[in-house]
Design a protein around this motif. Structure first.
Motif, PDB file in Angstrom:
ATOM      1  N   LEU A  66       0.743  -1.265   0.212  1.00  0.00           N
ATOM      2  CA  LEU A  66       0.367  -0.106   0.080  1.00  0.00           C
ATOM      3  C   LEU A  66       1.136   0.990   0.223  1.00  0.00           C
ATOM      4  CD1 LEU A  66      -2.620   1.158   0.332  1.00  0.00           C
ATOM      5  CD2 LEU A  66      -2.341   1.280   2.532  1.00  0.00           C
ATOM      6  N   SER A  67       0.374   1.833  -0.757  1.00  0.00           N
ATOM      7  CA  SER A  67       1.546   3.874  -0.462  1.00  0.00           C
ATOM      8  C   SER A  67       0.768   4.464  -0.491  1.00  0.00           C
ATOM      9  CB  SER A  67       1.828   3.473  -2.745  1.00  0.00           C
ATOM     10  OG  SER A  67       2.869   2.597  -2.743  1.00  0.00           O
ATOM     11  N   TYR A  68      -1.010   4.610  -0.836  1.00  0.00           N
ATOM     12  CA  TYR A  68      -1.807   5.493  -0.434  1.00  0.00           C
ATOM     13  C   TYR A  68      -3.076   5.032   0.023  1.00  0.00           C
ATOM     14  CZ  TYR A  68      -5.305   9.352  -0.542  1.00  0.00           C
ATOM     15  OH  TYR A  68      -6.550  10.612  -0.708  1.00  0.00           O
ATOM     16  N   ASP A  69      -3.740   5.746   0.854  1.00  0.00           N
ATOM     17  CA  ASP A  69      -5.568   4.919   1.187  1.00  0.00           C
ATOM     18  C   ASP A  69      -6.222   6.588   1.989  1.00  0.00           C
ATOM     19  OD1 ASP A  69      -7.882   3.765   1.407  1.00  0.00           O
ATOM     20  OD2 ASP A  69      -7.114   2.457   3.551  1.00  0.00           O
ATOM     21  N   SER A  70      -6.559   6.951   1.093  1.00  0.00           N
ATOM     22  CA  SER A  70      -7.931   8.391   1.146  1.00  0.00           C
ATOM     23  C   SER A  70      -8.382   8.061   2.667  1.00  0.00           C
ATOM     24  CB  SER A  70      -8.764   8.457   0.577  1.00  0.00           C
ATOM     25  OG  SER A  70      -9.612   7.295  -0.323  1.00  0.00           O
ATOM     26  N   GLY A  71      -8.798   6.669   3.461  1.00  0.00           N
ATOM     27  CA  GLY A  71      -9.292   6.240   4.154  1.00  0.00           C
ATOM     28  C   GLY A  71     -10.815   5.484   4.191  1.00  0.00           C
ATOM     29  N   GLU A  72     -11.179   4.768   5.120  1.00  0.00           N
ATOM     30  CA  GLU A  72     -12.318   3.878   5.303  1.00  0.00           C
ATOM     31  C   GLU A  72     -14.219   4.956   4.855  1.00  0.00           C
ATOM     32  OE1 GLU A  72     -12.864   0.892   8.431  1.00  0.00           O
ATOM     33  OE2 GLU A  72     -10.524   0.443   8.110  1.00  0.00           O
TER      34      GLU A  72
ATOM     35  N   ILE B 248     -16.170   6.859  -3.318  1.00  0.00           N
ATOM     36  CA  ILE B 248     -16.231   6.274  -1.669  1.00  0.00           C
ATOM     37  C   ILE B 248     -15.095   6.677  -1.205  1.00  0.00           C
ATOM     38  CG2 ILE B 248     -16.071   4.109  -1.001  1.00  0.00           C
ATOM     39  CD1 ILE B 248     -19.096   3.296  -2.721  1.00  0.00           C
ATOM     40  N   ARG B 249     -13.832   5.653  -2.435  1.00  0.00           N
ATOM     41  CA  ARG B 249     -12.267   5.740  -1.807  1.00  0.00           C
ATOM     42  C   ARG B 249     -11.541   5.041  -2.438  1.00  0.00           C
ATOM     43  NH1 ARG B 249     -11.725   0.923   2.608  1.00  0.00           N
ATOM     44  NH2 ARG B 249      -9.315   1.054   3.583  1.00  0.00           N
ATOM     45  N   THR B 250     -10.263   5.653  -2.520  1.00  0.00           N
ATOM     46  CA  THR B 250      -9.357   5.696  -2.929  1.00  0.00           C
ATOM     47  C   THR B 250      -8.089   5.341  -2.696  1.00  0.00           C
ATOM     48  OG1 THR B 250      -9.781   7.281  -5.098  1.00  0.00           O
ATOM     49  CG2 THR B 250      -7.463   6.504  -5.413  1.00  0.00           C
ATOM     50  N   ARG B 251      -7.267   4.124  -3.234  1.00  0.00           N
ATOM     51  CA  ARG B 251      -6.023   3.500  -2.771  1.00  0.00           C
ATOM     52  C   ARG B 251      -4.988   3.250  -4.211  1.00  0.00           C
ATOM     53  NH1 ARG B 251      -8.253  -1.040   0.906  1.00  0.00           N
ATOM     54  NH2 ARG B 251     -10.208  -1.371  -0.390  1.00  0.00           N
TER      55      ARG B 251
END
Length: 233
Positions: free
Chosen positions: A101-107, A153-156
């Motif tokens: 994982l490099s980036y996660d906008s969050g749940e 919703i979300r981006t990773r």
């Protein structure tokens, strides 16, 4: 170590029927991982909604990239059942990619991503090869644009650390094994969100490859979620 992620693109082809493919995935391949390994936090499968090949995508959130070298996981491929070994040889494509994982906008409260309760129904995936430092600029763009959209919703973003393509349709040579350095996954509430200007602009940016849209086929319960007795979506 960073959180891990496993994405497997697959196509049954002419030598494997869809019924055989689905039975293997649902009743052997997935349960061997999600029913026993606490390191597999989620598991879901998506089918292509864009008419492109490959038709299927399986995704798994993994607790740690070290899991990919752990004996509890590596033995599953090393000691395949005769049935699985025979089927895998006949598949048109099995494109397995492991990531960190490099980036996660969050749940998000809109969906639980790939968990079996309230999973995300639609995802957009694409590959891109960032140069060193470019990922930070991309993250800033995502946070400044997509995060304001109602249907987002979300981006990773995931950095590829290993990959292997096998199958009767895979040409020989190193060129056929190349994949983009990063995998981007946008989770959205519906396919209509893809028509939004911010999304279409992002998907047409320079350097983007393998742009795909997918609809949820099934999100699976697992031992890590403590819900194996619960029906999946």
């Amino acid at each position: 170590m960073a959180p891990g992620f496993l994405a497997v693109f697959s196509e049954p082809g002419k030598q494997v029927t869809l019924e055989e493919f689905q039975d293997w995935y649902n009743n052997e391949h997935v349960p061997l991982r999600l029913n026993y390994l606490l390191s597999f936090l989620t598991g879901a499968r998506f089918s292509a909604s864009d008419g492109k090949l490959p038709t299927w995508l399986a995704v798994y959130d993994i607790d740690d990239t070290a899991t990919f070298q752990h004996e509890s996981y590596t033995r599953l491929r090393a000691n395949r059942s005769p049935r699985e070994g025979d089927l895998v040889k006949r598949l048109e494509l099995l494109d397995r990619r492991t990531y960190e994982l490099s980036y996660d906008s969050g749940e998000s409260q809109k969906a639980s991503s790939f968990k079996s309760a309230y999973p995300t129904k639609v995802i957009v995936t694409y590959g891109i090869t960032f140069e060193d430092g470019q990922i930070k600029g991309w993250i800033a763009e995502v946070e400044g644009k997509l995060s304001s959209m109602d249907g987002w919703i979300r981006t990773r973003a995931y950095l590829c650390i290993d990959n292997l393509k096998t199958g009767v349709g895979v040409p020989e040579g190193s060129e056929a094994q190349k994949v983009p350095k990063y995998l981007i996954i946008h989770e959205v509430t519906s396919a209509g969100v893809l028509e939004h200007g911010e999304v279409t602009g992002a998907l047409s940016a320079p350097g983007i490859e393998e742009v795909r849209t997918w609809e949820l086929y099934r999100a699976y319960p697992c031992v890590a979620q403590g819900n194996l007795g619960a029906p999946s979506a």
